[in-house]
Design a protein around this motif. Structure first.
Motif, PDB file in Angstrom:
ATOM      1  N   ARG A   2     -13.331  14.348  -3.426  1.00 55.11           N
ATOM      2  CA  ARG A   2     -13.748  13.003  -3.043  1.00 55.11           C
ATOM      3  C   ARG A   2     -14.963  13.061  -2.140  1.00 55.11           C
ATOM      4  O   ARG A   2     -15.036  13.890  -1.235  1.00 55.11           O
ATOM      5  CB  ARG A   2     -12.598  12.315  -2.273  1.00 55.11           C
ATOM      6  CG  ARG A   2     -12.910  10.938  -1.633  1.00 55.11           C
ATOM      7  CD  ARG A   2     -13.293   9.972  -2.663  1.00 55.11           C
ATOM      8  NE  ARG A   2     -13.138   8.565  -2.276  1.00 55.11           N
ATOM      9  CZ  ARG A   2     -13.966   7.635  -2.662  1.00 55.11           C
ATOM     10  NH1 ARG A   2     -15.025   7.941  -3.389  1.00 55.11           N
ATOM     11  NH2 ARG A   2     -13.760   6.370  -2.354  1.00 55.11           N
ATOM     12  N   ASP A   3     -15.973  12.231  -2.413  1.00 54.83           N
ATOM     13  CA  ASP A   3     -16.954  11.865  -1.398  1.00 54.83           C
ATOM     14  C   ASP A   3     -17.139  10.358  -1.497  1.00 54.83           C
ATOM     15  O   ASP A   3     -16.557   9.708  -2.372  1.00 54.83           O
ATOM     16  CB  ASP A   3     -18.267  12.644  -1.539  1.00 54.83           C
ATOM     17  CG  ASP A   3     -19.066  12.277  -2.784  1.00 54.83           C
ATOM     18  OD1 ASP A   3     -19.087  11.084  -3.167  1.00 54.83           O
ATOM     19  OD2 ASP A   3     -19.688  13.179  -3.384  1.00 54.83           O
ATOM     20  N   LEU A   4     -17.917   9.790  -0.598  1.00 54.18           N
ATOM     21  CA  LEU A   4     -17.966   8.340  -0.490  1.00 54.18           C
ATOM     22  C   LEU A   4     -19.247   7.747  -1.062  1.00 54.18           C
ATOM     23  O   LEU A   4     -19.559   6.595  -0.812  1.00 54.18           O
ATOM     24  CB  LEU A   4     -17.790   7.919   0.974  1.00 54.18           C
ATOM     25  CG  LEU A   4     -17.133   6.547   1.205  1.00 54.18           C
ATOM     26  CD1 LEU A   4     -15.734   6.512   0.620  1.00 54.18           C
ATOM     27  CD2 LEU A   4     -17.099   6.215   2.690  1.00 54.18           C
ATOM     28  N   THR A   5     -19.992   8.531  -1.840  1.00 55.49           N
ATOM     29  CA  THR A   5     -21.240   7.982  -2.392  1.00 55.49           C
ATOM     30  C   THR A   5     -20.984   6.798  -3.310  1.00 55.49           C
ATOM     31  O   THR A   5     -21.823   5.901  -3.439  1.00 55.49           O
ATOM     32  CB  THR A   5     -22.010   9.064  -3.169  1.00 55.49           C
ATOM     33  OG1 THR A   5     -21.123   9.677  -4.119  1.00 55.49           O
ATOM     34  CG2 THR A   5     -22.552  10.131  -2.231  1.00 55.49           C
ATOM     35  N   ASP A   6     -19.797   6.782  -3.949  1.00 53.85           N
ATOM     36  CA  ASP A   6     -19.531   5.685  -4.883  1.00 53.85           C
ATOM     37  C   ASP A   6     -19.308   4.355  -4.168  1.00 53.85           C
ATOM     38  O   ASP A   6     -19.494   3.285  -4.757  1.00 53.85           O
ATOM     39  CB  ASP A   6     -18.343   6.013  -5.783  1.00 53.85           C
ATOM     40  CG  ASP A   6     -17.039   6.179  -5.022  1.00 53.85           C
ATOM     41  OD1 ASP A   6     -17.085   6.388  -3.797  1.00 53.85           O
ATOM     42  OD2 ASP A   6     -15.969   6.114  -5.663  1.00 53.85           O
ATOM     43  N   SER A   7     -18.905   4.399  -2.900  1.00 58.67           N
ATOM     44  CA  SER A   7     -18.595   3.160  -2.188  1.00 58.67           C
ATOM     45  C   SER A   7     -19.818   2.256  -2.083  1.00 58.67           C
ATOM     46  O   SER A   7     -19.793   1.087  -2.490  1.00 58.67           O
ATOM     47  CB  SER A   7     -18.047   3.472  -0.793  1.00 58.67           C
ATOM     48  OG  SER A   7     -17.781   2.291  -0.083  1.00 58.67           O
ATOM     49  N   THR A   8     -20.902   2.798  -1.546  1.00 58.14           N
ATOM     50  CA  THR A   8     -22.133   2.014  -1.432  1.00 58.14           C
ATOM     51  C   THR A   8     -22.723   1.734  -2.806  1.00 58.14           C
ATOM     52  O   THR A   8     -23.214   0.632  -3.079  1.00 58.14           O
ATOM     53  CB  THR A   8     -23.154   2.772  -0.567  1.00 58.14           C
ATOM     54  OG1 THR A   8     -22.663   2.812   0.769  1.00 58.14           O
ATOM     55  CG2 THR A   8     -24.503   2.090  -0.577  1.00 58.14           C
ATOM     56  N   HIS A  27       0.827  -1.214   0.000  1.00 61.50           N
ATOM     57  CA  HIS A  27       0.000   0.000   0.000  1.00 61.50           C
ATOM     58  C   HIS A  27       0.865   1.271   0.000  1.00 61.50           C
ATOM     59  O   HIS A  27       0.425   2.339   0.423  1.00 61.50           O
ATOM     60  CB  HIS A  27      -0.946   0.001   1.207  1.00 61.50           C
ATOM     61  CG  HIS A  27      -2.188   0.829   1.003  1.00 61.50           C
ATOM     62  ND1 HIS A  27      -3.143   0.517   0.084  1.00 61.50           N
ATOM     63  CD2 HIS A  27      -2.624   1.967   1.628  1.00 61.50           C
ATOM     64  CE1 HIS A  27      -4.115   1.424   0.143  1.00 61.50           C
ATOM     65  NE2 HIS A  27      -3.814   2.308   1.065  1.00 61.50           N
ATOM     66  N   PHE A  28       2.083   1.167  -0.515  1.00 61.54           N
ATOM     67  CA  PHE A  28       3.004   2.305  -0.506  1.00 61.54           C
ATOM     68  C   PHE A  28       2.465   3.461  -1.341  1.00 61.54           C
ATOM     69  O   PHE A  28       2.143   3.302  -2.515  1.00 61.54           O
ATOM     70  CB  PHE A  28       4.376   1.876  -1.035  1.00 61.54           C
ATOM     71  CG  PHE A  28       5.369   2.997  -1.112  1.00 61.54           C
ATOM     72  CD1 PHE A  28       6.058   3.411   0.016  1.00 61.54           C
ATOM     73  CD2 PHE A  28       5.617   3.649  -2.317  1.00 61.54           C
ATOM     74  CE1 PHE A  28       6.989   4.450  -0.046  1.00 61.54           C
ATOM     75  CE2 PHE A  28       6.531   4.686  -2.403  1.00 61.54           C
ATOM     76  CZ  PHE A  28       7.215   5.095  -1.261  1.00 61.54           C
ATOM     77  N   ALA A  29       2.369   4.656  -0.738  1.00 63.54           N
ATOM     78  CA  ALA A  29       1.950   5.903  -1.386  1.00 63.54           C
ATOM     79  C   ALA A  29       0.543   5.823  -1.967  1.00 63.54           C
ATOM     80  O   ALA A  29       0.162   6.651  -2.799  1.00 63.54           O
ATOM     81  CB  ALA A  29       2.937   6.317  -2.474  1.00 63.54           C
ATOM     82  N   CYS A  30      -0.224   4.850  -1.529  1.00 59.63           N
ATOM     83  CA  CYS A  30      -1.563   4.662  -2.092  1.00 59.63           C
ATOM     84  C   CYS A  30      -2.631   5.228  -1.166  1.00 59.63           C
ATOM     85  O   CYS A  30      -2.508   5.168   0.065  1.00 59.63           O
ATOM     86  CB  CYS A  30      -1.853   3.178  -2.304  1.00 59.63           C
ATOM     87  SG  CYS A  30      -0.894   2.416  -3.623  1.00 59.63           S
ATOM     88  N   THR A  31      -3.676   5.733  -1.765  1.00 57.78           N
ATOM     89  CA  THR A  31      -4.928   5.952  -1.062  1.00 57.78           C
ATOM     90  C   THR A  31      -5.833   4.763  -1.372  1.00 57.78           C
ATOM     91  O   THR A  31      -5.599   4.033  -2.339  1.00 57.78           O
ATOM     92  CB  THR A  31      -5.587   7.267  -1.508  1.00 57.78           C
ATOM     93  OG1 THR A  31      -6.767   7.489  -0.747  1.00 57.78           O
ATOM     94  CG2 THR A  31      -5.951   7.237  -2.983  1.00 57.78           C
ATOM     95  N   SER A  32      -6.850   4.566  -0.552  1.00 54.69           N
ATOM     96  CA  SER A  32      -7.718   3.405  -0.755  1.00 54.69           C
ATOM     97  C   SER A  32      -8.295   3.378  -2.163  1.00 54.69           C
ATOM     98  O   SER A  32      -8.461   2.310  -2.765  1.00 54.69           O
ATOM     99  CB  SER A  32      -8.861   3.423   0.263  1.00 54.69           C
ATOM    100  OG  SER A  32      -8.369   3.283   1.570  1.00 54.69           O
ATOM    101  N   GLU A  33      -8.594   4.553  -2.706  1.00 57.83           N
ATOM    102  CA  GLU A  33      -9.209   4.606  -4.020  1.00 57.83           C
ATOM    103  C   GLU A  33      -8.256   4.163  -5.119  1.00 57.83           C
ATOM    104  O   GLU A  33      -8.691   3.698  -6.170  1.00 57.83           O
ATOM    105  CB  GLU A  33      -9.739   6.019  -4.298  1.00 57.83           C
ATOM    106  CG  GLU A  33     -10.376   6.236  -5.655  1.00 57.83           C
ATOM    107  CD  GLU A  33     -11.552   5.315  -5.963  1.00 57.83           C
ATOM    108  OE1 GLU A  33     -11.930   5.214  -7.148  1.00 57.83           O
ATOM    109  OE2 GLU A  33     -12.090   4.679  -5.033  1.00 57.83           O
ATOM    110  N   ASP A  34      -6.932   4.287  -4.901  1.00 57.24           N
ATOM    111  CA  ASP A  34      -5.995   3.732  -5.874  1.00 57.24           C
ATOM    112  C   ASP A  34      -6.221   2.230  -6.034  1.00 57.24           C
ATOM    113  O   ASP A  34      -6.164   1.691  -7.145  1.00 57.24           O
ATOM    114  CB  ASP A  34      -4.547   3.977  -5.423  1.00 57.24           C
ATOM    115  CG  ASP A  34      -4.106   5.412  -5.630  1.00 57.24           C
ATOM    116  OD1 ASP A  34      -4.464   6.007  -6.656  1.00 57.24           O
ATOM    117  OD2 ASP A  34      -3.401   5.947  -4.748  1.00 57.24           O
ATOM    118  N   ILE A  35      -6.483   1.574  -4.919  1.00 55.98           N
ATOM    119  CA  ILE A  35      -6.704   0.131  -4.949  1.00 55.98           C
ATOM    120  C   ILE A  35      -8.118  -0.172  -5.431  1.00 55.98           C
ATOM    121  O   ILE A  35      -8.325  -1.058  -6.268  1.00 55.98           O
ATOM    122  CB  ILE A  35      -6.472  -0.475  -3.551  1.00 55.98           C
ATOM    123  CG1 ILE A  35      -5.102  -0.057  -3.005  1.00 55.98           C
ATOM    124  CG2 ILE A  35      -6.623  -1.977  -3.601  1.00 55.98           C
ATOM    125  CD1 ILE A  35      -3.930  -0.396  -3.908  1.00 55.98           C
TER     126      ILE A  35
END
Length: 494
Positions: free
Chosen positions: A366-372, A149-157
């Motif tokens: 960024r917002d988290l609406t896409d997660s759900t 997870h180096f230099a990554c944000t969760s959204e990169d993954i």
């Protein structure tokens, strides 16, 4: 079954179904219809999401250690150890060997982290800590934990994981089923290319066609959407918390991070998106879902047309031994496959439309609406796949009732008013006298009237047309007035 009971206001206490083991599915896709949609679980389930996250994290770790040919000399992160073939095989086995125990372990870790991507990071680190047990003490994997997870944000993954999930779900499950259905339709079209059918425009008797040509139209429309879907781009990004490579360039300056990112994303088989906020913009998802929804809607059109042909008796349904059509009317064989397909296509389109509308918008960076929202990709494709399965099974149980279709044609000689008045127009242009007001004359003869073949031939005989034209029109019947419908199927369907 648990002894925990619910008190019902309508009667005695009932056993709690929520406590049953194995667990009872809340939704129909994981319950009643599981068999038809189960292949999507490998791609669009929560477990599949975590497997792809592990896949992306593992490949990123390998890239950081191995470097990128033509971009870096040696590892991307200076000091990272070179990996052996055995190291890489061990890392990739974390993905391929993920099973029920691993899924349960991930859930257990997430109960502590309260963060799904962080749970994946810790899961991989546990495997790195145990690498020496498999590979021996010479492996360097125990030293590379901080590169996970180096230099990554969760959204990169996540964005890369979803792109891989949707791509493979479409290419390996949904599109093959959709293609098989269109091929099935094409076969039906060829088999019935010469079977005459009375058209019904606005629900009224109209110019005859052939059954095969009408089926070919639908197959052609569906295939066009499949070509669009086959050409879809699946985009991905890996550029940090706001798309600036901020952490990357501070931690390891001097590396061409966009080039590393591009090579990594394209190495996964995706299209690299160079300009994003924290999230990959999801526009490609909206494009794919719109095309799948359009395929659904065409298939819905097919379902309603076939249902109508069944109601007219032009298709008969082959009874299934032991099956019940109606609980009270023994004679019925209901077109349930097509009705089920209609409903599931409507549900799928509603979900796909919502995904398309929601995913293209994210507040500021960024917002988290896409997660759900993205967790409903599976149901959206599941209801479409279920509909495809129902239509395919429904079509297999149909038989063409050509005699009834012939009777229908023979009862509607007035549809020959169109070619007769067209022949009169052509004769008028050629200088034949007495061809005035052809449309109006045929309108007076046919509108609201039922004509027999003899009456129509008598009318043609009195028009004063050239002998060859008269002979051609008098030989014409509703069943033979199908133009080049059969030829269109043969020449243009494929």
């Amino acid at each position: 079954m648990s002894e925990n009971l619910n008190q019902s206001p309508a009667g005695p206490a009932r056993a709690r179904l929520a406590d049953a083991e194995p667990a009872i599915a809340l939704g129909p896709l994981d319950g009643r219809y599981r068999g038809a949609v189960a292949p999507l679980v490998d791609h669009l389930s929560e477990a599949a999401l975590n497997r792809e996250r592990i896949h992306v994290e593992v490949e990123w770790l390998i890239t950081l250690c191995d470097g990128v040919t033509g971009v870096t000399d040696g590892p991307v992160v200076p000091g990272a150890p070179g990996l052996t073939d055995a190291d890489r095989a061990y890392l990739r086995a974390i993905v391929t060997d993920l099973d029920a125990d691993g899924i349960a372990e991930l859930k257990e870790i997430e109960r502590t982290t309260v963060h799904d991507v962080k749970a994946v990071e810790y899961f991989i680190k546990r495997r790195l800590d145990r690498a020496a047990e498999t590979l021996g003490g010479e492996t360097a994997l125990a030293t590379v934990g901080e590169l996970v997870h180096f230099a990554c944000t969760s959204e990169d993954i996540n964005n890369l994981s979803y792109a891989l999930m949707v791509r493979d779900a479409v290419r390996q499950v949904w599109a093959p089923a959709a293609r098989d259905l269109t091929d099935q339709l094409a076969d039906m079209a060829r088999e019935s290319a010469a079977v005459p059918l009375l058209s019904r425009t606005h629900g009224q008797p109209a110019t005859p066609t052939t059954l095969g040509k009408e089926i070919a139209v639908l197959a052609h429309r569906l295939r066009r959407q499949l070509r669009r879907i086959d050409g879809a781009e699946y985009l991905g990004k890996l550029n940090g918390a706001t798309g600036t490579y901020g952490a990357h360039t501070v931690a390891v300056p001097g590396v061409d991070w966009p080039a590393v990112s591009r090579a990594f994303v394209e190495g996964l088989g995706l299209t690299w998106n160079p300009l994003t906020t924290q999230i990959e913009s999801h526009d490609w998802q909206a494009e794919v879902y719109a095309d799948v929804a359009r395929f659904n809607r065409i298939l819905h059109n097919l379902s309603t047309d076939v249902w109508t042909y069944i109601s007219l008796g032009f298709f008969t349904q082959i009874p299934v031994a032991g099956a019940t059509g109606s609980s009270t009317m023994p004679h019925k064989v209901n077109p349930i496959r097509f009705e089920n397909a209609e409903a599931n296509l409507e549900i799928s389109c509603s979900l796909l439309d919502t995904l398309s509308a929601t995913l293209v918008t994210s507040r500021l960076q960024r917002d988290l609406t896409d997660s759900t929202t993205q967790r409903n990709i599976g149901p959206a494709f599941g209801h479409s796949l279920l509909a495809i399965d129902n239509v395919a099974r429904g079509l297999k149980a149909l038989a063409v009732n050509a005699p009834l279709m012939a009777d229908d044609l023979d009862a509607n000689w007035e549809v020959l008013g169109e070619p007769i008045q067209s022949a009169m127009r052509a004769a008028s242009v050629a200088g034949v006298p007495g061809m005035e007001n052809p449309y109006e004359r045929l309108k007076d003869l046919t509108r609201g009237h039922r004509l027999t073949g003899d009456e129509m031939r008598e009318f043609v005989a009195g028009l004063g047309l050239p002998d060859d034209v008269t002979a051609r029109l008098q030989a014409l019947t509703p069943a033979t007035y199908t133009g080049i419908a059969e030829r269109l199927v043969g020449e243009y369907l494929d």
